[in-house]
Design an enzyme around this catalytic site. Structure first.
Site, mmCIF file in Angstrom:
data_model
loop_
_atom_site.group_PDB
_atom_site.id
_atom_site.type_symbol
_atom_site.label_atom_id
_atom_site.label_comp_id
_atom_site.label_asym_id
_atom_site.label_seq_id
_atom_site.Cartn_x
_atom_site.Cartn_y
_atom_site.Cartn_z
ATOM 1 N N HIS A 191 2.337 1.691 15.096
ATOM 2 C CA HIS A 191 1.617 2.425 14.018
ATOM 3 C C HIS A 191 0.369 2.163 13.997
ATOM 4 O O HIS A 191 -0.595 3.039 13.811
ATOM 5 C CB HIS A 191 2.382 2.084 12.623
ATOM 6 C CG HIS A 191 1.683 2.478 11.366
ATOM 7 N ND1 HIS A 191 2.149 3.263 10.708
ATOM 8 C CD2 HIS A 191 0.470 2.084 10.711
ATOM 9 C CE1 HIS A 191 1.415 4.006 9.735
ATOM 10 N NE2 HIS A 191 0.407 2.950 9.720
ATOM 11 N N GLU A 192 -0.107 0.670 14.064
ATOM 12 C CA GLU A 192 -1.537 0.587 14.183
ATOM 13 C C GLU A 192 -2.189 1.023 15.319
ATOM 14 O O GLU A 192 -3.485 1.466 15.353
ATOM 15 C CB GLU A 192 -1.728 -0.914 14.075
ATOM 16 C CG GLU A 192 -0.926 -1.634 12.859
ATOM 17 C CD GLU A 192 -1.312 -1.093 11.472
ATOM 18 O OE1 GLU A 192 -2.314 -0.398 11.374
ATOM 19 O OE2 GLU A 192 -0.555 -1.139 10.738
ATOM 20 N N GLY A 204 0.996 -5.650 6.111
ATOM 21 C CA GLY A 204 1.427 -6.048 7.500
ATOM 22 C C GLY A 204 0.530 -5.977 8.514
ATOM 23 O O GLY A 204 0.602 -7.029 9.099
ATOM 24 N N ALA A 205 -0.430 -5.002 8.651
ATOM 25 C CA ALA A 205 -1.360 -5.055 9.725
ATOM 26 C C ALA A 205 -2.297 -4.221 9.577
ATOM 27 O O ALA A 205 -2.127 -3.356 8.910
ATOM 28 C CB ALA A 205 -0.636 -4.795 11.048
ATOM 29 N N MET A 206 -3.456 -4.260 10.329
ATOM 30 C CA MET A 206 -4.741 -3.415 9.801
ATOM 31 C C MET A 206 -5.341 -2.755 11.386
ATOM 32 O O MET A 206 -5.432 -3.797 12.213
ATOM 33 C CB MET A 206 -5.589 -4.413 9.140
ATOM 34 C CG MET A 206 -6.894 -3.555 8.938
ATOM 35 S SD MET A 206 -6.541 -2.137 7.882
ATOM 36 C CE MET A 206 -8.244 -1.070 8.492
#
Ligand SMILES: [Zn+2]
Length: 892
Positions: free
Chosen positions: A315-316, A279-281
């Site tokens: 979140h990230e 999803g993302a980092m």
């Protein structure tokens, strides 16, 4: 690829690294198929390591070999203190570079390597796709860029010089602050130098180079510092970033208010890319996102996408403190950053939207993904004790159950106690790599409590079964609750200890109000939470003057499977009266599930049962109650999914019978409530402009849930209604819902809508992903054939993870009639795809294989066919460690 049998790594064997890397200077010269990376590392012997090594020599007195990780890179040059090493001084193999006797004091190591970003289809390390250079280093991708101590407990500060062709790669980004940029010596090339003052593990390193458009804004922190916020996207998509930017600012503000955490650099970058494994980092100050979690307009994103963007951006961003400033000592501690950060993003969503609705959505996710994991061959503790391939442990257990453990700590300590523990954790471990023990200790010390029993939640796999029984004594006016906790064996754990389970509860009186919980000892349970610590616990409440209905595990206060024998009239009573809205919803789910299971049993015994009338009456009360939020009423209209029913049945599962029974039950309820549903549909039709906020989205979901249920009647009238809904839709939420419901029917309206949707969105790769998904989800018999055909569609690419997930992933994970076809064709298809994808992207392949995780719960015929498909995968000689680990565990 596996050459010998991959071996597991164990937590108990953890050793500190023999050396530490203090500073990293990287010089990266980007070329599409031959990128040259020169790294200059300041290395020191690790005093802690020499101390902990048994019988080890005194720190620094004797040279210890230095082994650096490295994969898929070609070594060009290696120097220590500026002098080239000769071939005898080091050795290189497929996975590492070893310097046989490095200096005993600190030294500078310089290594030059070559990698090929264009050929990198595993999307781990440095890769180039759609013309953009991008990195993904978590968990072990940095070793595909340069030789390094690729482990999270080695923290260094980074300075990075990036050079590239200016015309094709005008934007050059890395972590931290930009300190220099300009023309490079070679014609047409330019460079940028980035410096990150915060020490970080290499998995948080990031680099991006490409032709990207920019959306700018800024944020003022609580201490008055201005932070530049930038979102980089594919040129032409700048107008689709407003929502993501708004979410980012709200996240920054929320973390200051709720956790006292302020952002720590002058710049925060987000880059959206279309080829991304996850999803993302959260790379420090340079978050890289799958573009589906950044880009949104009403015409190209659904309410669900808007909500997902909000939660993932948050979140990230929250990782900056929980993950980046305090990182994990080793990958076994992954839940320390993930479980905690999921808990934080869930709380953000709850504060920004509706607490009850968000809670129900989170629990549904947990039960749909984590509970099956916990009940099958892939069960593992929130902190696993061993792994073969860490990429296989980015699981629902580590993330979602990990978040539930934080939530239980919060339930036990209350908001103030939880915050005190978090503050102490930040104070003690900022700038360090921590462990679950460090985390728990912070709560213990800040609150003077003993969490040694609670810690078992991190160590024992499996969902506890909580068996409750309730008894009311009319003459003594007492209500007795007996709880028993049962822990089923899971792989590697046959016997388990009882755990600390906080149960939020109430005894609901006839009037619908909770009765006071006064125990035998005369204490009043004011917060409504009782604590179970032994295998069997009895609670007796006094002065209960009428027979109440117990409402247990309110708000899903612990991730357990509750069994309590209740009559359907008690369930209907809770559906109408429970002050805990979560449990009102749960009561309706339990009620409906019970009825559907009766119908499944009937079908398998050759009888057609018609159940639902009383349920419909009870449901009508909730869904017409205008005092309740529309989004909540919408959730109540959603019947338990086929997977929910399968999970409750547990063994000898017949997905075909479940599908039929659920369809019949839904049709019955929809027919009973037809006029009510039509009324809701009409009265909640919004006519204003689209707004993505929770309230507007809630109204849309109320209307769409009514339509969804109505569509189960399946007559010409309903299909026409869906066609009209499709044509009159003004946003993607309504349009895609109508299409999703239409694809189940063989009808002209279906074909027209599918063609129209394609024509409208064929130039929009994200919406086309939905077009693929919707077709892959259809319960029509022809779906497997359509999915196979779509593999050859010009807009499909097996190399793009989003496309693979949209078509194959959705079919395998969300289409239970297609995947579980009685002839096994669904299993064979998915197995074939896993093998194909594994040859270039093991991470995506092993995820896909997860759809088999509960194959042992199936009825005998399907079980045999699923085993055959799995065995076919296992027989392949060249499996990646990722797929090897999953398939071996599944068959083991
Ligand atoms: Zn995360």
């Amino acid at each position: 690829m596996k050459t010998s049998t991959p071996q597991p790594i164990h937590l108990k064997n953890y050793q500190p690294a023999p050396y530490l890397i203090k500073t990293v200077y990287l010089d990266v010269s980007l070329h599409s198929s031959e990128t040259r990376v020169t790294s200059r590392l300041k290395i020191v012997p690790n005093k802690r390591a020499t101390k902990s090594a048994k019988g080890g020599s005194k720190a620094g007195s004797k040279s210890v070999p230095l082994t650096l990780d490295g994969e898929n890179i070609t070594l060009e040059n290696i120097k220590i203190g500026g002098r080239a090493l000769d071939a005898k001084q080091y050795s290189v193999d497929e996975k590492s570079l070893t310097i046989k006797s490095p200096p005993t004091k600190s030294f500078t190591l310089e290594i030059t390597t070559i990698c090929d970003p264009e050929a990198n289809k595993a999307l781990s390390g440095l890769y180039r796709s759609s013309g953009v250079y991008c990195t993904q280093c978590e968990a072990e991708g940095f070793r595909r860029i340069t030789y390094f101590l690729d482990r999270p407990d080695v923290l260094a500060t980074y300075k990075v010089r990036i050079e590239a062709d200016k015309a094709t790669t005008p934007i050059l980004l890395s972590n931290g602050n930009l300190i220099e940029s300009g023309k490079a010596d070679d014609a047409g090339r330019h460079f940028a130098v980035w410096q990150d003052p915060h020490p970080k593990p290499c998995y948080l390193f990031a680099l991006v180079g490409g032709d990207l458009a920019l959306k700018k804004s800024s944020f003022k922190t609580k201490s008055g510092r201005k932070v530049d916020l930038r979102i980089y996207v594919e040129p032409g998509k700048e107008d689709r970033c407003d929502w993501a930017m708004d979410c980012l600012k709200r996240s920054m503000k929320w973390d200051e208010k709720r956790f006292g955490r302020e952002y720590d650099l002058d710049i925060f970058n987000i880059v959206a890319v279309s080829d991304f494994n996850m999803g993302a980092m959260e790379n420090k100050s340079l978050n890289v996102f799958n573009d589906r979690l950044v880009l949104a307009t009403p015409d190209t994103a659904t309410d669900g996408s808007y909500e997902a963007i909000e939660s993932v951006i948050a979140h990230e961003y929250f990782h900056n403190w929980t993950g980046n400033r305090i990182t994990c000592r080793d990958w076994f501690q992954l839940c320390l950053k993930e479980g905690l950060t999921v808990f934080r993003d869930q709380e953000f969503t709850m504060d920004e939207r509706s607490r009850t609705v968000a809670r129900i959505e989170d629990v549904r996710m947990l039960k749909a993904h984590q509970f099956p994991e916990d009940a099958g061959p892939l069960a593992h503790p929130v902190r696993p004790a061993s792994y073969i391939e860490i990429n296989n442990f980015y699981t629902a257990t580590v993330y979602q159950k990990g978040a539930e453990l934080c939530r239980m700590i919060h339930t036990i300590l209350g908001e103030a106690g939880f915050r005190a523990g978090m503050d102490l954790y930040f104070d003690r471990h900022d700038g360090e790599a921590a462990t679950v023990e460090d985390f728990i200790k912070s709560f213990e010390d800040a609150n003077k409590v003993d969490f040694s029993q609670f810690k078992l939640w991190y160590e024992q796999a499996g969902t506890p079964e909580l068996i409750a029984s309730f008894d009311y004594d009319e003459t003594k006016k007492t209500a007795k609750l007996i709880f028993e906790q049962v822990m089923q064996p899971t792989p590697g754990q046959s016997r388990k200890k009882p755990m600390h389970i906080p149960v939020r509860m109430g005894l609901v009186g006839k009037s619908g109000k909770d009765l006071p919980l006064k125990t035998k000892q005369g204490d009043v349970v004011t917060d409504g939470v009782v604590h179970l610590k032994k295998r069997r616990e009895v609670f007796e409440f006094q002065n209960i003057n009428e027979r109440p209905v117990p409402s247990l595990v309110r708000g899903f206060s612990a991730p357990v499977n509750l069994t309590l024998d209740m009559t359907t009239s008690d369930l209907a009573f809770l559906m109408a009266n429970d002050s805990d809205l979560y449990n009102r919803w749960q009561a309706s789910q339990t009620y409906a599930t019970r009825r559907i299971i009766e119908m499944v049993e009937g079908l398998r015994a050759g009888k057609r049962l018609n159940r639902g009338k009383h349920f419909s009456e009870a449901l009508a009360i909730t869904i017409t109650d205008e005092k309740l939020e529309p989004a909540y009423r919408a959730l109540c209209m959603e019947l338990p999914s086929e997977a929910d029913v399968a999970r409750v049945i547990g063994t000898d599962v017949d997905p075909g019978a479940i599908h039929k029974a659920r369809q019949a039950f839904a049709k019955r309820v929809a027919t009973d409530l037809k006029e009510t549903l039509k009324g809701i549909y009409k009265s909640s039709s919004g006519n204003g402009d689209y707004a993505p906020d929770a309230k507007s989205a809630g109204l849309r979901s109320l209307r769409n849930s009514a339509l969804l249920l109505l569509s189960k009647i399946g007559g010409e009238e309903q299909i026409k209604m869906l066609g009209t809904h499709y044509r009159s839709s003004k946003n993607l939420t309504d349009r895609s819902l109508a299409l999703m419901l239409l694809v189940d029917f063989k009808h002209d309206e279906r074909d027209k809508a599918l063609a129209n949707f394609y024509k409208r969105y064929k130039n929009d790769h994200l919406v086309i992903d939905k077009w693929f998904s919707i077709q892959a989800m259809s319960s029509a018999k022809s779906t497997l054939n359509s999915v196979k055909k779509l593999l050859d569609h010009e807009l499909f690419s097996i190399k793009n993870p989003n496309k693979v997930r949209s078509l194959i992933g959705v079919f395998a994970g969300f289409n239970s009639t297609g995947f579980h076809r009685a002839d096994g064709a669904g299993y064979n298809f998915v197995a074939e795809q896993v093998l194909d994808i594994d040859s270039f992207n093991p991470q995506v392949a092993s995820r896909m294989l997860n759809s088999f995780r509960n194959w042992r719960t199936l009825e005998a015929g399907r079980q045999k066919l699923a085993r055959k498909a799995l065995q076919r995968v296992a027989r392949r000689k060249t499996l990646s460690p990722d797929v090897y680990e999953i398939v071996t565990k599944m068959l083991g």
